[in-house]
Motif scaffolding. Structure first.
Motif, PDB file in Angstrom:
ATOM      1  N   ASP A  40       1.234  -1.025  -0.042  1.00  0.00           N
ATOM      2  CA  ASP A  40       0.204   0.313  -0.077  1.00  0.00           C
ATOM      3  C   ASP A  40       0.806   1.017   0.129  1.00  0.00           C
ATOM      4  O   ASP A  40       1.961   1.646   0.727  1.00  0.00           O
ATOM      5  N   SER A  41       0.854   2.004  -1.048  1.00  0.00           N
ATOM      6  CA  SER A  41       1.696   3.051  -1.157  1.00  0.00           C
ATOM      7  C   SER A  41       1.289   4.460   0.036  1.00  0.00           C
ATOM      8  O   SER A  41       1.904   5.456  -0.312  1.00  0.00           O
ATOM      9  N   MET A  42       0.083   4.041   0.887  1.00  0.00           N
ATOM     10  CA  MET A  42      -0.410   5.179   1.447  1.00  0.00           C
ATOM     11  C   MET A  42      -0.209   4.540   3.308  1.00  0.00           C
ATOM     12  O   MET A  42      -0.368   5.714   3.962  1.00  0.00           O
ATOM     13  N   GLY A  43      -0.404   3.529   3.227  1.00  0.00           N
ATOM     14  CA  GLY A  43      -0.657   2.890   5.019  1.00  0.00           C
ATOM     15  C   GLY A  43      -1.514   1.918   4.947  1.00  0.00           C
ATOM     16  O   GLY A  43      -1.355   0.503   4.347  1.00  0.00           O
ATOM     17  N   GLY A  69       7.059   1.417  -1.946  1.00  0.00           N
ATOM     18  CA  GLY A  69       7.020   3.064  -2.208  1.00  0.00           C
ATOM     19  C   GLY A  69       5.474   3.093  -1.732  1.00  0.00           C
ATOM     20  O   GLY A  69       4.791   2.566  -1.845  1.00  0.00           O
ATOM     21  N   LYS A  70       6.157   4.393  -1.149  1.00  0.00           N
ATOM     22  CA  LYS A  70       5.326   5.861  -0.597  1.00  0.00           C
ATOM     23  C   LYS A  70       4.776   6.413  -1.773  1.00  0.00           C
ATOM     24  O   LYS A  70       5.622   7.956  -2.152  1.00  0.00           O
ATOM     25  N   GLN A  71       3.622   7.198  -2.212  1.00  0.00           N
ATOM     26  CA  GLN A  71       3.174   8.138  -2.834  1.00  0.00           C
ATOM     27  C   GLN A  71       3.172   9.389  -2.300  1.00  0.00           C
ATOM     28  O   GLN A  71       3.285  10.055  -0.939  1.00  0.00           O
ATOM     29  N   GLN A  72       3.398  10.886  -2.628  1.00  0.00           N
ATOM     30  CA  GLN A  72       3.643  11.839  -1.630  1.00  0.00           C
ATOM     31  C   GLN A  72       2.393  12.602  -2.615  1.00  0.00           C
ATOM     32  O   GLN A  72       2.567  14.205  -2.325  1.00  0.00           O
ATOM     33  N   ASN A  73       1.217  11.930  -2.524  1.00  0.00           N
ATOM     34  CA  ASN A  73      -0.147  13.537  -3.092  1.00  0.00           C
ATOM     35  C   ASN A  73      -0.860  12.029  -2.987  1.00  0.00           C
ATOM     36  O   ASN A  73      -0.479  10.862  -2.601  1.00  0.00           O
ATOM     37  N   PHE A  84       3.987  -1.329  -8.481  1.00  0.00           N
ATOM     38  CA  PHE A  84       3.583  -2.592  -7.778  1.00  0.00           C
ATOM     39  C   PHE A  84       4.039  -4.434  -7.910  1.00  0.00           C
ATOM     40  O   PHE A  84       4.667  -4.836  -7.719  1.00  0.00           O
ATOM     41  N   ALA A  85       2.785  -4.532  -8.779  1.00  0.00           N
ATOM     42  CA  ALA A  85       2.510  -5.801  -9.651  1.00  0.00           C
ATOM     43  C   ALA A  85       3.574  -6.046 -10.315  1.00  0.00           C
ATOM     44  O   ALA A  85       4.204  -7.176 -10.642  1.00  0.00           O
ATOM     45  N   GLU A  86       3.514  -4.521 -11.163  1.00  0.00           N
ATOM     46  CA  GLU A  86       4.894  -4.907 -12.168  1.00  0.00           C
ATOM     47  C   GLU A  86       6.830  -5.480 -11.506  1.00  0.00           C
ATOM     48  O   GLU A  86       7.236  -6.106 -11.990  1.00  0.00           O
ATOM     49  N   ALA A  87       6.641  -4.660 -10.850  1.00  0.00           N
ATOM     50  CA  ALA A  87       7.925  -5.090  -9.404  1.00  0.00           C
ATOM     51  C   ALA A  87       7.842  -6.661  -9.113  1.00  0.00           C
ATOM     52  O   ALA A  87       8.604  -6.864  -9.413  1.00  0.00           O
ATOM     53  N   LEU A  88       6.995  -6.477  -8.882  1.00  0.00           N
ATOM     54  CA  LEU A  88       6.857  -8.657  -8.506  1.00  0.00           C
ATOM     55  C   LEU A  88       6.855  -9.463  -9.191  1.00  0.00           C
ATOM     56  O   LEU A  88       7.799 -10.435  -9.099  1.00  0.00           O
ATOM     57  N   CYS A  89       6.133  -9.255 -11.016  1.00  0.00           N
ATOM     58  CA  CYS A  89       6.133  -9.729 -11.737  1.00  0.00           C
ATOM     59  C   CYS A  89       7.669  -9.446 -12.073  1.00  0.00           C
ATOM     60  O   CYS A  89       8.542 -10.674 -13.032  1.00  0.00           O
ATOM     61  N   ARG A  90       9.039  -8.384 -11.812  1.00  0.00           N
ATOM     62  CA  ARG A  90       9.728  -8.536 -12.148  1.00  0.00           C
ATOM     63  C   ARG A  90      10.818  -8.837 -11.361  1.00  0.00           C
ATOM     64  O   ARG A  90      12.411  -8.725 -11.508  1.00  0.00           O
ATOM     65  N   ASP A  91      11.095  -9.729 -10.551  1.00  0.00           N
ATOM     66  CA  ASP A  91      11.575  -9.679  -9.172  1.00  0.00           C
ATOM     67  C   ASP A  91      12.282  -8.475  -9.194  1.00  0.00           C
ATOM     68  O   ASP A  91      13.293  -8.865  -8.146  1.00  0.00           O
ATOM     69  N   LYS A  92      11.655  -7.809  -8.879  1.00  0.00           N
ATOM     70  CA  LYS A  92      11.846  -6.451  -8.158  1.00  0.00           C
ATOM     71  C   LYS A  92      11.466  -5.641  -6.501  1.00  0.00           C
ATOM     72  O   LYS A  92      10.419  -7.034  -6.700  1.00  0.00           O
ATOM     73  N   ASP A  93      11.599  -5.129  -5.961  1.00  0.00           N
ATOM     74  CA  ASP A  93      11.608  -4.649  -4.358  1.00  0.00           C
ATOM     75  C   ASP A  93      10.328  -3.763  -4.975  1.00  0.00           C
ATOM     76  O   ASP A  93      10.991  -2.607  -5.433  1.00  0.00           O
ATOM     77  N   PRO A  94       8.823  -4.386  -4.056  1.00  0.00           N
ATOM     78  CA  PRO A  94       7.779  -2.926  -3.919  1.00  0.00           C
ATOM     79  C   PRO A  94       8.404  -1.896  -3.307  1.00  0.00           C
ATOM     80  O   PRO A  94       7.630  -0.356  -3.567  1.00  0.00           O
ATOM     81  N   LYS A  95       9.085  -1.757  -2.794  1.00  0.00           N
ATOM     82  CA  LYS A  95       9.299  -1.318  -1.590  1.00  0.00           C
ATOM     83  C   LYS A  95      10.466   0.395  -2.310  1.00  0.00           C
ATOM     84  O   LYS A  95      10.669   1.350  -2.012  1.00  0.00           O
ATOM     85  N   ASP A  96      11.298   0.155  -3.768  1.00  0.00           N
ATOM     86  CA  ASP A  96      11.799   0.625  -4.438  1.00  0.00           C
ATOM     87  C   ASP A  96      10.957   1.809  -5.803  1.00  0.00           C
ATOM     88  O   ASP A  96      12.473   2.554  -6.412  1.00  0.00           O
ATOM     89  N   VAL A  97       9.968   1.645  -5.511  1.00  0.00           N
ATOM     90  CA  VAL A  97       9.327   2.494  -5.902  1.00  0.00           C
ATOM     91  C   VAL A  97       8.900   4.083  -6.207  1.00  0.00           C
ATOM     92  O   VAL A  97       8.488   4.025  -4.745  1.00  0.00           O
ATOM     93  N   THR A  98       8.907   5.018  -7.044  1.00  0.00           N
ATOM     94  CA  THR A  98       9.076   6.242  -6.509  1.00  0.00           C
ATOM     95  C   THR A  98       8.203   7.007  -7.176  1.00  0.00           C
ATOM     96  O   THR A  98       7.397   6.474  -7.907  1.00  0.00           O
ATOM     97  N   GLN A  99       7.711   8.352  -6.653  1.00  0.00           N
ATOM     98  CA  GLN A  99       6.659   8.993  -6.446  1.00  0.00           C
ATOM     99  C   GLN A  99       6.699   9.016  -8.613  1.00  0.00           C
ATOM    100  O   GLN A  99       6.649   9.187  -9.295  1.00  0.00           O
TER     101      GLN A  99
END
Length: 119
Positions: A40-43, A69-73, A84-99
């Motif tokens: 969740d990008s907000m909580g 990752g957390k949204q700033q809006n 987040f879904a794309e990151a998981l499918c590509r074996d990446k970490d969703p915490k690294d998703v940025t605004q």
């Protein structure tokens, strides 16, 4: 891997103005068990919904809140959910998703939809 986008809309009627937040439930095999992760990008606003759905899909599956990752809006939760879904499918970490990634993805999707809509 089972990915389930979650919205907080409770009303099942035809009115389309309810529900304002998207998050992601990911169910993954961990040996013989399924592991549930909530992104969740907000909580944790949709965590209860994720837990209810996981219990229906795979009884006894616990859902943990995963780093994301957390949204700033207040308007990019849907884009973050897709990223987040794309990151998981590509074996990446969703915490690294940025605004910045969300803003670029939103613009790319809008441009793509616009191109498809033109005759």
């Amino acid at each position: 891997l089972i990915l389930v986008p979650l919205a907080d809309r409770q009303d099942k009627g035809a009115k389309g103005d309810q529900g304002t937040h998207w998050a992601l439930l990911a169910l993954q095999r961990d040996g013989k068990e399924l592991r549930g992760s909530y992104y969740d990008s907000m909580g944790t606003g949709n965590l209860h919904t994720a837990q209810l759905l996981a219990a229906k899909l795979a009884p006894k599956t616990e859902v943990r809140v995963a780093p994301a990752g957390k949204q700033q809006n207040a308007c990019d939760c849907g884009v973050f959910t897709l990223l987040f879904a794309e990151a998981l499918c590509r074996d990446k970490d969703p915490k690294d998703v940025t605004q910045a990634q969300a803003e670029a993805a939103r613009k790319h999707m809008a441009s793509h939809i616009w191109r498809l809509a033109k005759p």
